[in-house]
Design a protein around this motif. Sequence first.
Motif, PDB file in Angstrom:
ATOM      1  N   VAL A  13      -5.220  14.264 -31.187  1.00 28.32           N
ATOM      2  CA  VAL A  13      -6.053  13.121 -31.602  1.00 28.32           C
ATOM      3  C   VAL A  13      -5.310  11.813 -31.367  1.00 28.32           C
ATOM      4  N   SER A  14      -4.020  11.796 -31.687  1.00 32.36           N
ATOM      5  CA  SER A  14      -3.232  10.571 -31.520  1.00 32.36           C
ATOM      6  C   SER A  14      -3.081  10.179 -30.057  1.00 32.36           C
ATOM      7  N   SER A  15      -3.226  11.134 -29.171  1.00 31.20           N
ATOM      8  CA  SER A  15      -3.077  10.830 -27.746  1.00 31.20           C
ATOM      9  C   SER A  15      -4.279  10.087 -27.173  1.00 31.20           C
ATOM     10  N   ILE A  16      -5.363  10.001 -27.950  1.00 37.86           N
ATOM     11  CA  ILE A  16      -6.558   9.298 -27.457  1.00 37.86           C
ATOM     12  C   ILE A  16      -6.232   7.833 -27.172  1.00 37.86           C
ATOM     13  N   THR A  17      -5.684   7.151 -28.163  1.00 38.46           N
ATOM     14  CA  THR A  17      -5.369   5.727 -27.979  1.00 38.46           C
ATOM     15  C   THR A  17      -4.124   5.531 -27.117  1.00 38.46           C
ATOM     16  N   THR A  18      -3.246   6.526 -27.094  1.00 37.83           N
ATOM     17  CA  THR A  18      -2.043   6.399 -26.259  1.00 37.83           C
ATOM     18  C   THR A  18      -2.424   6.264 -24.796  1.00 37.83           C
ATOM     19  N   THR A  19      -3.336   7.091 -24.356  1.00 39.54           N
ATOM     20  CA  THR A  19      -3.787   7.030 -22.959  1.00 39.54           C
ATOM     21  C   THR A  19      -4.524   5.729 -22.682  1.00 39.54           C
ATOM     22  N   THR A  20      -5.391   5.342 -23.606  1.00 38.88           N
ATOM     23  CA  THR A  20      -6.155   4.099 -23.415  1.00 38.88           C
ATOM     24  C   THR A  20      -5.234   2.888 -23.368  1.00 38.88           C
ATOM     25  N   LEU A  21      -4.223   2.857 -24.234  1.00 46.40           N
ATOM     26  CA  LEU A  21      -3.290   1.728 -24.267  1.00 46.40           C
ATOM     27  C   LEU A  21      -2.474   1.651 -22.985  1.00 46.40           C
ATOM     28  N   ARG A  22      -2.084   2.803 -22.444  1.00 44.93           N
ATOM     29  CA  ARG A  22      -1.304   2.798 -21.205  1.00 44.93           C
ATOM     30  C   ARG A  22      -2.103   2.192 -20.051  1.00 44.93           C
ATOM     31  N   VAL A  23      -3.373   2.528 -19.963  1.00 43.98           N
ATOM     32  CA  VAL A  23      -4.230   1.958 -18.916  1.00 43.98           C
ATOM     33  C   VAL A  23      -4.422   0.460 -19.147  1.00 43.98           C
ATOM     34  N   PHE A  24      -4.604   0.058 -20.401  1.00 37.56           N
ATOM     35  CA  PHE A  24      -4.814  -1.356 -20.723  1.00 37.56           C
ATOM     36  C   PHE A  24      -3.581  -2.185 -20.353  1.00 37.56           C
ATOM     37  N   ASN A  25      -2.390  -1.672 -20.628  1.00 37.89           N
ATOM     38  CA  ASN A  25      -1.170  -2.428 -20.317  1.00 37.89           C
ATOM     39  C   ASN A  25      -0.925  -2.558 -18.821  1.00 37.89           C
ATOM     40  N   LYS A  26      -1.441  -1.621 -18.043  1.00 35.54           N
ATOM     41  CA  LYS A  26      -1.305  -1.768 -16.593  1.00 35.54           C
ATOM     42  C   LYS A  26      -2.043  -3.001 -16.096  1.00 35.54           C
ATOM     43  N   ALA A  27      -3.153  -3.332 -16.755  1.00 31.74           N
ATOM     44  CA  ALA A  27      -3.926  -4.512 -16.353  1.00 31.74           C
ATOM     45  C   ALA A  27      -3.307  -5.801 -16.891  1.00 31.74           C
ATOM     46  N   THR A  28      -2.870  -5.776 -18.155  1.00 34.41           N
ATOM     47  CA  THR A  28      -2.316  -7.015 -18.738  1.00 34.41           C
ATOM     48  C   THR A  28      -0.922  -7.343 -18.211  1.00 34.41           C
ATOM     49  N   ALA A  29      -0.276  -6.363 -17.605  1.00 34.89           N
ATOM     50  CA  ALA A  29       1.055  -6.605 -17.018  1.00 34.89           C
ATOM     51  C   ALA A  29       0.998  -6.478 -15.499  1.00 34.89           C
ATOM     52  N   PHE A  30      -0.124  -6.874 -14.915  1.00 31.26           N
ATOM     53  CA  PHE A  30      -0.326  -6.758 -13.463  1.00 31.26           C
ATOM     54  C   PHE A  30       0.728  -7.554 -12.700  1.00 31.26           C
ATOM     55  N   ASP A  31       0.949  -8.781 -13.135  1.00 28.05           N
ATOM     56  CA  ASP A  31       2.038  -9.646 -12.674  1.00 28.05           C
ATOM     57  C   ASP A  31       2.173  -9.722 -11.143  1.00 28.05           C
ATOM     58  N   SER A  32       1.092 -10.203 -10.524  1.00 26.09           N
ATOM     59  CA  SER A  32       1.123 -10.432  -9.073  1.00 26.09           C
ATOM     60  C   SER A  32       1.183 -11.941  -8.817  1.00 26.09           C
ATOM     61  N   GLU A  33       1.285 -12.296  -7.564  1.00 24.33           N
ATOM     62  CA  GLU A  33       1.369 -13.724  -7.226  1.00 24.33           C
ATOM     63  C   GLU A  33       0.087 -14.452  -7.553  1.00 24.33           C
ATOM     64  N   THR A  34      -1.041 -13.783  -7.344  1.00 27.26           N
ATOM     65  CA  THR A  34      -2.329 -14.427  -7.616  1.00 27.26           C
ATOM     66  C   THR A  34      -2.763 -14.245  -9.065  1.00 27.26           C
ATOM     67  N   CYS A  35      -2.395 -13.135  -9.675  1.00 23.17           N
ATOM     68  CA  CYS A  35      -2.773 -12.862 -11.071  1.00 23.17           C
ATOM     69  C   CYS A  35      -1.499 -12.550 -11.862  1.00 23.17           C
ATOM     70  N   PRO A  36      -0.829 -13.565 -12.352  1.00 17.83           N
ATOM     71  CA  PRO A  36       0.495 -13.379 -12.960  1.00 17.83           C
ATOM     72  C   PRO A  36       0.449 -12.939 -14.425  1.00 17.83           C
ATOM     73  N   PHE A  37      -0.451 -11.999 -14.767  1.00 21.50           N
ATOM     74  CA  PHE A  37      -0.504 -11.506 -16.150  1.00 21.50           C
ATOM     75  C   PHE A  37       0.738 -10.655 -16.420  1.00 21.50           C
ATOM     76  N   ASN A  38       1.438 -10.965 -17.510  1.00 19.32           N
ATOM     77  CA  ASN A  38       2.688 -10.256 -17.797  1.00 19.32           C
ATOM     78  C   ASN A  38       2.847  -9.963 -19.292  1.00 19.32           C
ATOM     79  N   ASP A  39       1.757  -9.500 -19.923  1.00 13.86           N
ATOM     80  CA  ASP A  39       1.780  -9.208 -21.360  1.00 13.86           C
ATOM     81  C   ASP A  39       1.726  -7.694 -21.584  1.00 13.86           C
ATOM     82  N   THR A  40       2.439  -7.228 -22.593  1.00  9.44           N
ATOM     83  CA  THR A  40       2.447  -5.810 -22.955  1.00  9.44           C
ATOM     84  C   THR A  40       2.159  -5.673 -24.441  1.00  9.44           C
ATOM     85  N   TYR A  41       1.299  -4.713 -24.767  1.00  7.61           N
ATOM     86  CA  TYR A  41       0.876  -4.504 -26.156  1.00  7.61           C
ATOM     87  C   TYR A  41       1.278  -3.113 -26.617  1.00  7.61           C
TER      88      TYR A  41
END
Length: 302
Positions: A13-41
């Motif tokens: 059950v606890s792994s439900i949010t673990t997987t979702t959070l991992r995918v979410f952090n990939k987007a918020t920490a994309f950190d490219s030249e055009t999209c410099p998002f670099n946040d981790t939750y």
Amino acid sequence: MVLNPLQDIQDLVSSITTTTLRVFNKATAFDSETCPFNDTYSKATILDPWTANVDKSTTGWVLNSTGIKGDYKRQHLENETQYIERIYNMAGMCMSSSSCCLNAFCNAAENNPCNSGDNCAYICSELGSAIVAGYEAYQEADNIESRLSADLGVQCPSRQDISCPTLEFQSMGNDITLVALVTAYRANITGTADDLVDVASTSVGSAMDEVQDFLCNMNVSFVQRRYDQIRNDVCMTMFGGLTQVNWALWVLALFLQATAILANVLSTRLQGVSSEQAQLDFDDNNTGAGRSRLSRAELYGR
């Protein structure tokens, strides 16, 4: 030992949010030249996202809504989703200096931030929308995980809006969690076992032993087999033989009766004279002028 499987379920059950959070952090920490998002939750900060960036003052990109870099602090009374929408709604990029504006300033230079104009391209808009959708998905996953954990009871959630167990679980007739139910069941089973041990040492236990012995003694399948054999021997073999002897005696009696009748007839038909009478008749005949001797028929019959 009994509760170990429930702990395994809690881990799943606890792994439900673990997987979702991992995918979410990939987007918020994309950190490219055009999209410099670099946040981790983390799980501790994502439900209050403004606490994840307390060490940062402003974003490294210009916001589309204000035309300036964003403030990581919570603005007014915005909720979690509104905060994520504001932070990751990045301004566009001027593809040409003509018809490209940032707030009220138009004719912005090429490759500079913009938030209006025909030549303003919002390169990171789709990624920003995906981050918002991912955050809403995490909220839903966290709600499911918290409710499942509350009903399971291995680890009750710390959320104030969810009881342990949930109201839905209680409405089904369960006032305690699954772990508490199993624990109570284990206690009842242990108590029952102790009671059975105590009963076995009393007169009731002796009666139970006698009943068990009786049931064991009744489990003798050879009795039926021997009974069937005896019944066949007595009812079929012996009685069958007696019946045959009886009928044979009746037939013999009939033959003896017929023989007696025949003997009586023959004895009457073949009866002759006695020797004295025959001598007498012989002497009379020899003295008479008629015949010199008796005929055979006259001697033995009439």
